[in-house]
Design a protein around this motif. Sequence first.
Motif, mmCIF file in Angstrom:
data_model
loop_
_atom_site.group_PDB
_atom_site.id
_atom_site.type_symbol
_atom_site.label_atom_id
_atom_site.label_comp_id
_atom_site.label_asym_id
_atom_site.label_seq_id
_atom_site.Cartn_x
_atom_site.Cartn_y
_atom_site.Cartn_z
ATOM 1 N N GLU A 84 -7.176 4.283 -4.180
ATOM 2 C CA GLU A 84 -8.239 3.374 -3.750
ATOM 3 C C GLU A 84 -7.693 1.975 -3.468
ATOM 4 O O GLU A 84 -8.125 1.310 -2.525
ATOM 5 C CB GLU A 84 -9.348 3.329 -4.802
ATOM 6 N N ASN A 139 0.823 -1.206 0.000
ATOM 7 C CA ASN A 139 0.000 0.000 0.000
ATOM 8 C C ASN A 139 0.861 1.262 0.000
ATOM 9 O O ASN A 139 0.449 2.295 -0.514
ATOM 10 C CB ASN A 139 -1.001 0.015 1.162
ATOM 11 N N TYR A 151 -6.102 2.102 -0.111
ATOM 12 C CA TYR A 151 -7.134 2.130 0.930
ATOM 13 C C TYR A 151 -7.718 0.732 1.155
ATOM 14 O O TYR A 151 -8.001 0.345 2.277
ATOM 15 C CB TYR A 151 -8.235 3.120 0.556
ATOM 16 N N SER A 201 -7.113 0.354 5.301
ATOM 17 C CA SER A 201 -8.095 1.432 5.359
ATOM 18 C C SER A 201 -7.843 2.416 6.488
ATOM 19 O O SER A 201 -8.583 3.375 6.650
ATOM 20 C CB SER A 201 -9.508 0.845 5.494
#
Length: 140
Positions: free
Chosen positions: A130, A106, A133, A137
Amino acid sequence: MDRENIAHDIYDQYGDIGSRKEYDFSRAWIYLYKHKYEEAKNMTDNIIIKLKDEGNLLPLGKYYFLKGIIYLQSKEYQNAITAFLKALDYPESYPHYYLLSAALDNDIYLLLSQSYYELGDMISAKEWIEKAYQLNSWEP
């Protein structure tokens, strides 16, 4: 060998960065933070070539990650994207760009998003953020 000769040998080998026994990976990061982008790129490229020649592919991800950071800092955003995408082909062994501890995909997704944003490609920037995420998150 006496101490003076040892000191001369150390200076000859590491004097340009002021460190003793720095590994090439660390030296490339030092060049990056000193804004010596060409030296950092060349060193990273040489390491990648050496690892490939040796068949030692496992650590390549962290070198492609570093290469992406170098390109990002030198505002070569398309090259940064290419390097970050190559880093994703290898196990997660690259450092955080701000901590030098192990990072996850990420982090690369966020850097890809930033690179696309800098190129003005908001659609791709949004897609990568996105993805980041979805992996993390940031919720408790």
